[in-house]
Design an enzyme around this catalytic site. Structure first.
Site, PDB file in Angstrom:
ATOM      1  N   TYR A  54      23.500  43.696  44.904  1.00 18.38           N
ATOM      2  CA  TYR A  54      24.804  44.070  45.448  1.00 18.38           C
ATOM      3  C   TYR A  54      24.627  44.933  46.708  1.00 18.38           C
ATOM      4  O   TYR A  54      24.028  46.016  46.656  1.00 18.38           O
ATOM      5  CB  TYR A  54      25.656  44.815  44.412  1.00 18.38           C
ATOM      6  CG  TYR A  54      26.051  43.992  43.195  1.00 18.38           C
ATOM      7  CD1 TYR A  54      25.814  42.612  43.137  1.00 18.38           C
ATOM      8  CD2 TYR A  54      26.667  44.587  42.106  1.00 18.38           C
ATOM      9  CE1 TYR A  54      26.174  41.861  42.018  1.00 18.38           C
ATOM     10  CE2 TYR A  54      27.039  43.835  40.983  1.00 18.38           C
ATOM     11  CZ  TYR A  54      26.780  42.472  40.953  1.00 18.38           C
ATOM     12  OH  TYR A  54      27.138  41.738  39.847  1.00 18.38           O
ATOM     13  N   ALA A 209      39.070  35.948  38.611  1.00 19.61           N
ATOM     14  CA  ALA A 209      38.497  34.908  39.484  1.00 19.61           C
ATOM     15  C   ALA A 209      38.509  35.375  40.939  1.00 19.61           C
ATOM     16  O   ALA A 209      39.019  34.680  41.819  1.00 19.61           O
ATOM     17  CB  ALA A 209      39.216  33.571  39.301  1.00 19.61           C
TER      18      ALA A 209
HETATM   19  P1  NDP Z   1      37.799  40.244  39.563  1.00 24.36           P
HETATM   20  O1  NDP Z   1      37.799  38.780  39.330  1.00 24.36           O
HETATM   21  O2  NDP Z   1      38.705  41.048  38.708  1.00 24.36           O
HETATM   22  O3  NDP Z   1      38.104  40.488  41.106  1.00 24.36           O
HETATM   23  C1  NDP Z   1      38.240  41.794  41.574  1.00 24.36           C
HETATM   24  C2  NDP Z   1      38.884  41.810  42.951  1.00 24.36           C
HETATM   25  O4  NDP Z   1      40.219  41.286  42.913  1.00 24.36           O
HETATM   26  C3  NDP Z   1      39.038  43.250  43.438  1.00 24.36           C
HETATM   27  O5  NDP Z   1      37.865  43.728  44.028  1.00 24.36           O
HETATM   28  C4  NDP Z   1      40.224  43.155  44.386  1.00 24.36           C
HETATM   29  O6  NDP Z   1      39.729  42.622  45.618  1.00 24.36           O
HETATM   30  C5  NDP Z   1      41.113  42.120  43.670  1.00 24.36           C
HETATM   31  N1  NDP Z   1      42.016  42.773  42.717  1.00 24.36           N
HETATM   32  C6  NDP Z   1      41.702  43.384  41.539  1.00 24.36           C
HETATM   33  N2  NDP Z   1      42.785  43.843  40.918  1.00 24.36           N
HETATM   34  C7  NDP Z   1      43.843  43.541  41.698  1.00 24.36           C
HETATM   35  C8  NDP Z   1      45.236  43.743  41.554  1.00 24.36           C
HETATM   36  N3  NDP Z   1      45.737  44.353  40.489  1.00 24.36           N
HETATM   37  N4  NDP Z   1      46.033  43.283  42.543  1.00 24.36           N
HETATM   38  C9  NDP Z   1      45.536  42.644  43.625  1.00 24.36           C
HETATM   39  N5  NDP Z   1      44.204  42.417  43.810  1.00 24.36           N
HETATM   40  C10 NDP Z   1      43.359  42.863  42.846  1.00 24.36           C
HETATM   41  O7  NDP Z   1      36.368  40.885  39.306  1.00 24.36           O
HETATM   42  P2  NDP Z   1      34.993  40.790  40.172  1.00 24.36           P
HETATM   43  O8  NDP Z   1      34.817  39.448  40.769  1.00 24.36           O
HETATM   44  O9  NDP Z   1      34.956  41.974  41.078  1.00 24.36           O
HETATM   45  O10 NDP Z   1      33.932  40.986  39.005  1.00 24.36           O
HETATM   46  C11 NDP Z   1      33.933  42.194  38.264  1.00 24.36           C
HETATM   47  C12 NDP Z   1      32.527  42.691  38.120  1.00 24.36           C
HETATM   48  O11 NDP Z   1      31.753  41.770  37.359  1.00 24.36           O
HETATM   49  C13 NDP Z   1      31.723  42.852  39.417  1.00 24.36           C
HETATM   50  O12 NDP Z   1      32.032  44.032  40.109  1.00 24.36           O
HETATM   51  C14 NDP Z   1      30.313  42.851  38.887  1.00 24.36           C
HETATM   52  O13 NDP Z   1      29.978  44.113  38.366  1.00 24.36           O
HETATM   53  C15 NDP Z   1      30.402  41.825  37.764  1.00 24.36           C
HETATM   54  N6  NDP Z   1      29.954  40.491  38.223  1.00 24.36           N
HETATM   55  C16 NDP Z   1      28.826  39.961  37.658  1.00 24.36           C
HETATM   56  C17 NDP Z   1      28.326  38.760  38.063  1.00 24.36           C
HETATM   57  C18 NDP Z   1      27.097  38.209  37.441  1.00 24.36           C
HETATM   58  O14 NDP Z   1      26.541  37.222  37.951  1.00 24.36           O
HETATM   59  N7  NDP Z   1      26.600  38.784  36.388  1.00 24.36           N
HETATM   60  C19 NDP Z   1      28.979  37.977  39.146  1.00 24.36           C
HETATM   61  C20 NDP Z   1      30.183  38.598  39.653  1.00 24.36           C
HETATM   62  C21 NDP Z   1      30.641  39.799  39.185  1.00 24.36           C
HETATM   63  P3  NDP Z   1      40.452  42.886  47.045  1.00 24.36           P
HETATM   64  O15 NDP Z   1      41.279  44.141  46.967  1.00 24.36           O
HETATM   65  O16 NDP Z   1      39.319  42.992  48.006  1.00 24.36           O
HETATM   66  O17 NDP Z   1      41.266  41.658  47.295  1.00 24.36           O
END
Ligand code: NDP
Length: 321
Positions: A54, A209
């Site tokens: 990351y 997602a």
């Molecule tokens: P989400 O699918 O929940 O996406 C999160 C993103 O969506 C935020 O960063 C924000 O982005 C947007 N968001 C979140 N809440 C809201 C809301 N209420 N209203 C509007 N926009 C919102 O989760 P992630 O994809 O971030 O995954 C979560 C965690 O899982 C990661 O941080 C990581 O630790 C882990 N992970 C692990 C993986 C693996 O291969 N093991 C792969 C991917 C993730 P923005 O504001 O920029 O639009």
């Protein structure tokens, strides 16, 4: 906040946790990262997820500084090893990679050990027995309390269990799969039996997602949002999905929830899920998302069947990020 056991480890993790992918080191600086961690912790979040890849190690540094404010025994922290850079022996799960990658991660985090260490992907070039030996060695050295896998198939996880049993080594304790309304097959059909026996814990990722399941991308890509910058993640922003998300929003509103809250609560309805790892770029997003657990607890099976019906026609499993 409610807490769930991580499989049969006995460890308690908050049912909603906080991850650092894309946000830490790319969208948020140290001040914001520290504020997000403190805010999450104050709301009962006790599990924070990271990875060596990351922001090319920056996320671990930022998370490490933020965690310094908290009592070590009060939080659970993880990192993941696989992508350590470019060039020979910088990628994969061979022993050199795992041992040296883990040491480097701990140094960046400023910790003597993490609680959970994941093999971030399966490595086609390293025997599973080699991986189990290396992870057992790292557990014995005190680098982490438990080890696990991420995006391994159930067959690969089972092989690791069998190998550990045969060789009297430490078996994996948890798997970190993607789990959301667009990607559900691996958790519900493949990994679920392993949660019952031998008792695997699941720490699931991307409940929204990448934000698609908030409905925020219905009319394009708002400035500053994840998909505005990370164009490669736009694969699931297609009209069929947007139509389903719109219907989810209408149903969620009837239950007094936002679209995002319904999508997050949907993940929590399964008991195999130990914790849903949230991503958020602001405390407002975090507050909205953390409220999902309580709101979703009032929804019955008929409600979740209606949600499932909305997404039933989609087949996007191959698009998993
Ligand atoms: P989400 O699918 O929940 O996406 C999160 C993103 O969506 C935020 O960063 C924000 O982005 C947007 N968001 C979140 N809440 C809201 C809301 N209420 N209203 C509007 N926009 C919102 O989760 P992630 O994809 O971030 O995954 C979560 C965690 O899982 C990661 O941080 C990581 O630790 C882990 N992970 C692990 C993986 C693996 O291969 N093991 C792969 C991917 C993730 P923005 O504001 O920029 O639009």
């Amino acid at each position: 906040m409610r807490y769930r056991r991580l499989g049969i480890t006995g460890l308690e993790v908050s049912e909603l946790s906080y991850g650092t992918w894309v946000t830490f080191g790319t969208q948020l600086d140290q001040t914001h990262c520290t504020r997000m961690v403190q805010h999450a912790f104050s709301r009962g979040v006790n599990f924070f997820d990271c990875a060596e890849v990351y922001a090319e190690g920056e996320a671990e540094k930022l998370l490490g500084v933020a965690l310094r404010e908290l009592p070590r025994s009060d939080y659970v922290v993880s990192t993941k090893i696989y992508w350590g850079g470019t060039g020979p022996n910088k990628e994969g799960l061979n022993r050199k990679r795992l041992v040296e990658g883990t040491q480097a991660s701990l140094q960046r985090l400023g910790l003597t050990h993490v609680d959970l260490l994941y093999c971030h992907r399966p490595d086609p070039h390293t025997a599973v027995s080699e991986v189990v030996r290396s992870m057992s060695l790292l557990v014995q050295r005190g680098c982490m309390h438990w080890w696990g896998t991420s995006e391994w198939s159930a067959a690969q996880v089972r092989e690791a269990f069998e190998c550990a049993e045969r060789l009297h080594l430490v078996p994996p304790s948890m798997e970190q799969p993607q789990y959301n309304l667009l990607t559900r097959q691996r958790v519900e059909q493949e990994l679920s039996p392993l949660c019952t026996n031998p008792g695997l814990g699941l720490t699931t990722w991307s409940p929204l997602a990448y934000g698609v399941l908030t409905g925020k991308y219905a009319k394009g890509f708002p400035t500053g949002s994840r998909l505005e910058k990370e164009v490669w993640l736009r694969k699931r922003c297609i009209p069929e999905v947007q139509q389903c998300v719109k219907q989810l929003g209408a149903l969620a509103a009837q239950a007094g929830m936002t679209t995002a809250q319904a999508a997050i609560a949907w993940c929590l309805r399964r008991s195999e899920v130990s914790t849903v790892i949230l991503g958020a770029t602001s405390t407002a997003q975090l507050d909205e998302n953390l409220a999902a657990a309580e709101l979703g607890a009032h929804c019955d099976g008929a409600f979740w069947t209606r949600v499932d019906d909305i997404f039933a026609g989609l087949s996007l499993e191959a698009e998993a990020g």
